[in-house]
Enzyme design. Structure first.
Site, PDB file in Angstrom:
ATOM      1  N   HIS A 126     -38.421 -93.351  -2.181  1.00 44.56           N
ATOM      2  CA  HIS A 126     -39.316 -94.396  -2.690  1.00 44.56           C
ATOM      3  C   HIS A 126     -40.340 -93.848  -3.687  1.00 44.56           C
ATOM      4  O   HIS A 126     -41.092 -94.627  -4.273  1.00 44.56           O
ATOM      5  CB  HIS A 126     -40.063 -95.074  -1.540  1.00 44.56           C
ATOM      6  CG  HIS A 126     -39.181 -95.819  -0.599  1.00 44.56           C
ATOM      7  ND1 HIS A 126     -38.262 -96.750  -1.030  1.00 44.56           N
ATOM      8  CD2 HIS A 126     -39.060 -95.768   0.760  1.00 44.56           C
ATOM      9  CE1 HIS A 126     -37.624 -97.249   0.012  1.00 44.56           C
ATOM     10  NE2 HIS A 126     -38.071 -96.656   1.103  1.00 44.56           N
ATOM     11  N   ASP A 163     -29.417 -94.995   2.788  1.00 41.89           N
ATOM     12  CA  ASP A 163     -30.528 -95.446   3.607  1.00 41.89           C
ATOM     13  C   ASP A 163     -30.537 -96.974   3.572  1.00 41.89           C
ATOM     14  O   ASP A 163     -30.076 -97.584   2.609  1.00 41.89           O
ATOM     15  CB  ASP A 163     -31.836 -94.897   3.029  1.00 41.89           C
ATOM     16  CG  ASP A 163     -33.030 -95.131   3.931  1.00 41.89           C
ATOM     17  OD1 ASP A 163     -33.384 -94.224   4.693  1.00 41.89           O
ATOM     18  OD2 ASP A 163     -33.623 -96.231   3.855  1.00 41.89           O
ATOM     19  N   HIS A 194     -32.933 -98.861   3.075  1.00 45.51           N
ATOM     20  CA  HIS A 194     -33.854 -99.336   2.050  1.00 45.51           C
ATOM     21  C   HIS A 194     -33.407 -98.899   0.654  1.00 45.51           C
ATOM     22  O   HIS A 194     -32.836 -97.822   0.488  1.00 45.51           O
ATOM     23  CB  HIS A 194     -35.262 -98.801   2.311  1.00 45.51           C
ATOM     24  CG  HIS A 194     -35.821 -99.196   3.643  1.00 45.51           C
ATOM     25  ND1 HIS A 194     -35.513 -98.507   4.797  1.00 45.51           N
ATOM     26  CD2 HIS A 194     -36.647-100.206   4.003  1.00 45.51           C
ATOM     27  CE1 HIS A 194     -36.146 -99.075   5.823  1.00 45.51           C
ATOM     28  NE2 HIS A 194     -36.824-100.109   5.366  1.00 45.51           N
ATOM     29  N   ASP A 219     -31.626 -95.269   9.405  1.00 46.67           N
ATOM     30  CA  ASP A 219     -32.285 -96.527   9.740  1.00 46.67           C
ATOM     31  C   ASP A 219     -31.332 -97.718   9.665  1.00 46.67           C
ATOM     32  O   ASP A 219     -31.745 -98.866   9.843  1.00 46.67           O
ATOM     33  CB  ASP A 219     -33.502 -96.771   8.850  1.00 46.67           C
ATOM     34  CG  ASP A 219     -33.176 -96.670   7.374  1.00 46.67           C
ATOM     35  OD1 ASP A 219     -32.033 -96.325   7.035  1.00 46.67           O
ATOM     36  OD2 ASP A 219     -34.072 -96.928   6.553  1.00 46.67           O
TER      37      ASP A 219
END
Length: 423
Positions: free
Chosen positions: A194, A231, A233, A320
């Site tokens: 991120h 991931d 995200h 995740d």
């Protein structure tokens, strides 16, 4: 209005429209010129960046007794003992290694310890202003999204939060070198996807993936890199860094980056601009189950192999996506994680492309903050009780370490990695 007045009015209208178009083009050209001049680095800047990479100590020769698995006890984050008050495993990375040692797959003396990324190392991607902003505890608190961190002295934040991150950055950068030498490398940490060159967020303070790739371009004679980000995200940080209009892109004379990002579009970060820069976008909605996920992954890898021939694969292997993780919101089983990792390693093996695996993370501090909040406002509740009131995402808890270790064991059994071969 007579004919003459109508004609004059029409002529004036046409003239105004033409003038407006001219003015618009003129202003746009000025903006583009200004943007180009400010974004285009000077020759001195390019040379400085290249020299920083060439003089970095993060690439070092590893003894023959070591295997390309990178970890340091400094990865494991502790914050004044608060982490002991709740069930989150803030030593996830160390637990992965301990599981592997118990399984007999890994000798603890064979682990490679990386160096901490220095300021000069980080300046290869990050600006002076961004790094300076991390000297402010409130800024760091916003990046990791934990308000109480703003109250701590920055020297403590540097030691307890940012130093572990910088060690993991060093591990990610070194992993590319070891992967090029041995065919694969695993950094039991890193994957701060991120964070971009100018902006941190989502618990990610440094852009380790971008840094890893820049170092590989200069030091490893690599020109084509594929990022496979699995991931839950979206990896908006590296996507912004390798966008066509990014300042960093102007430095990529040496190579090309292809991004395959498979993510849940209904969760953080909702970065619609960064999504424009994904070469291959695979969206998996909340509730996606293991079989559907693996089917989409098979299709995505096949298409990626047709579109791009990588010389290095950087694999962000977030856990995740596990069923029960309220942040990822997917329903992938532990066996599904194992199958996913095996597919990616096989993809790289079939193309003779070295692979760097990162475990992606972390979201530790959000859980700690929730616990502190519970303790602060509940005088009668015990730490044990409060901890169990906090919803724990399995992708970042004790389950995660076991799943990661089991997947690595499977990779070893399938001979996709080798912890024992003589170098």
């Amino acid at each position: 209005m007579n004919l003459g007045e109508s004609t004059l009015c029409f002529a004036l209208t046409i003239a105004i429209i033409k003038f407006s178009h001219f003015l618009f083009r003129f202003i746009r050209s000025l903006k583009m010129s200004s943007s180009s001049s400010s974004a285009s680095p000077t020759g001195d800047a390019v040379t400085l960046r290249r020299n920083r990479i060439l003089s970095s100590k993060l690439y070092f020769d590893v003894p023959l007794s070591k295997v390309p698995l990178i970890y340091s006890s400094a990865y494991d984050i502790s914050f004044l003992g608060i982490e002991k008050l709740h069930p989150f495993d803030s030593s996830k990375w160390g637990r992965v290694c301990r599981f592997l040692i118990v399984e007999g797959v890994l000798d603890k003396n064979g682990i490679v310890e990386p160096l901490e990324a220095s300021k000069d190392d980080l300046l290869v991607v990050h600006s002076e202003s961004y790094l300076s902003s991390l000297k402010s505890s409130p800024n760091v608190a916003m990046i990791i999204e934990v308000p109480p961190v703003a109250l701590f002295p920055n020297c403590l934040v540097q030691q307890k939060v940012l130093f572990p991150f910088r060690k993991q950055v060093g591990g990610t950068i070194l992993a590319a070198k070891l992967a090029k030498e041995q065919g694969w490398a695993i950094n039991v940490g890193g994957g701060f996807h991120h964070c971009s060159s100018e902006k941190g967020g989502g618990f990610c303070a440094y852009a380790d993936i971008s840094l890893c790739i820049h170092y590989a371009f200069v030091r490893l004679n690599v020109s084509r890199v594929m990022i496979i980000d699995l991931d839950a995200h979206q990896g908006n940080g590296h996507e912004m860094d390798f966008s066509n209009d990014s300042m960093l892109w102007t430095f990529l004379m040496e190579g090309r980056v292809y991004i395959l990002d498979m993510y849940n579009p209904g969760i953080y970060p909702f970065d619609y601009e960064a999504r424009r820069y994904i070469d291959q976008k695979v969206e998996v909605v909340s509730g996606t189950t293991t079989n559907e996920y693996l089917r989409k992954l098979d299709e995505a890898l096949e298409l990626a192999g047709q579109k791009f021939d990588p010389e290095l694969v950087v694999y962000n292997a977030g856990t995740d996506i596990l069923d029960g993780d309220p942040l990822g919101r997917l329903k992938i089983s532990p066996d599904g994680i194992t199958a996913r990792d095996e597919k990616v390693f096989m993809f790289a093996r079939e193309r003779n492309a070295p692979l760097v695996m990162l475990t992606s993370g972390p979201v530790i501090f959000l859980r700690i903050f929730k616990l502190v909040h519970q303790l602060q406002y509940s005088k009668v509740a015990s730490a044990f009780t409060c901890a169990h009131l906090i919803p724990q995402p399995s992708g970042y808890t004790k389950t995660s370490a076991r799943v990661i270790a089991d997947s690595i064991v499977n990779l070893s059994k399938k001979c996709l990695i080798d912890f024992h071969r003589s170098r």
